[in-house]
Design a protein around this motif. Structure first.
Motif, short mmCIF file in Angstrom:
data_model
loop_
_atom_site.label_atom_id
_atom_site.label_comp_id
_atom_site.label_asym_id
_atom_site.label_seq_id
_atom_site.Cartn_x
_atom_site.Cartn_y
_atom_site.Cartn_z
N MET A 97 7.62 2.04 0.28
CA MET A 97 7.59 3.48 0.05
C MET A 97 6.24 3.91 -0.52
O MET A 97 5.74 5.00 -0.20
N LEU A 100 3.96 4.18 2.40
CA LEU A 100 4.27 5.39 3.17
C LEU A 100 3.70 6.63 2.48
O LEU A 100 3.14 7.51 3.14
N ARG A 101 3.87 6.71 1.17
CA ARG A 101 3.38 7.88 0.44
C ARG A 101 1.87 8.01 0.59
O ARG A 101 1.33 9.11 0.72
N HIS A 108 7.25 9.77 4.19
CA HIS A 108 7.71 9.43 2.85
C HIS A 108 8.56 10.56 2.26
O HIS A 108 9.65 10.32 1.72
#
Length: 206
Positions: A97, A100-101, A108
């Motif tokens: 995550m 993704l962010r 995200h």
């Protein structure tokens, strides 16, 4: 399983083992023995494929939680089993995550919104079941309890912004915090179940 689902599932496996930044559309196509053009025809762009692959990842987690819950004799132990599994896999989930962010913020954000809704719904169902079973007190504010539990657990497992005392592991802190939270909303019967569960874990060396 449709070809699209199979691709998303195998892409998910690549993301877990290699990392989101490292996996290119060329790598996915080569791994699956298909053309990159086919990938774009099926998914449109890489973000759409990443989103579906991450949905596969979180759905796999949810299936594992359901399997763990089947062995639980009551909803309190079910909550402990699920939350312990979240802690067990938090490093992988957080890494994915975070990437993704950083590199795909739109994906995200969508996953965070959808995941939060599903997790809150699961916690709500379990807390309400605990009230019905006489394990949690009946006058608790369920929505507030969900928020406190969700953000306290994520402070250790996801955000990792909780300053822990020296010498205490994340796992030990997580167990103590979660059990203290549940004791605070438990009936006498619920507290007895918590004590028995923790005693069994301690005896097993966990």
């Amino acid at each position: 399983m449709t070809p699209k689902e199979r691709i998303a599932e195998q892409t998910m496996e690549m993301l877990v083992t290699q990392g989101i930044k490292s996996v290119r559309m060329d790598d996915i196509a080569q791994r699956l023995g298909i053309s990159k053009r086919t990938l774009y025809e099926l998914f449109g762009d890489k973000e759409s494929l990443l989103y579906l692959a991450m949905v596969c990842y979180f759905e796999r987690n949810r299936r594992r939680w359901a399997e763990l819950s089947e062995a639980a004799p009551n909803v309190l132990e079910r909550l402990f089993l699920v939350l312990n599994d979240v802690m067990e896999h938090s490093e992988t989930s957080t890494r994915m995550m975070d990437n993704l962010r950083k590199f795909y913020p739109a994906v995200h954000g969508r996953l965070m919104r959808e995941g939060s809704e599903k997790n809150r719904a699961d916690f709500r169902q379990m807390l309400e079941q605990g009230i019905a079973d006489g394990l949690f007190i009946g006058n608790i504010d369920v929505e507030l309890a969900i928020t406190v539990l969700y953000y306290t657990a994520s402070a250790i497992t996801v955000r990792k912004d909780m300053m822990l005392p020296e010498g205490i592991s994340e796992r030990s802190a997580f167990t103590q915090i979660v059990s203290t939270f549940f004791r605070g909303i438990s009936t006498a019967e619920g507290a007895r179940i918590i004590d028995e569960y923790l005693a069994r874990r301690q005896a097993a060396g966990e």
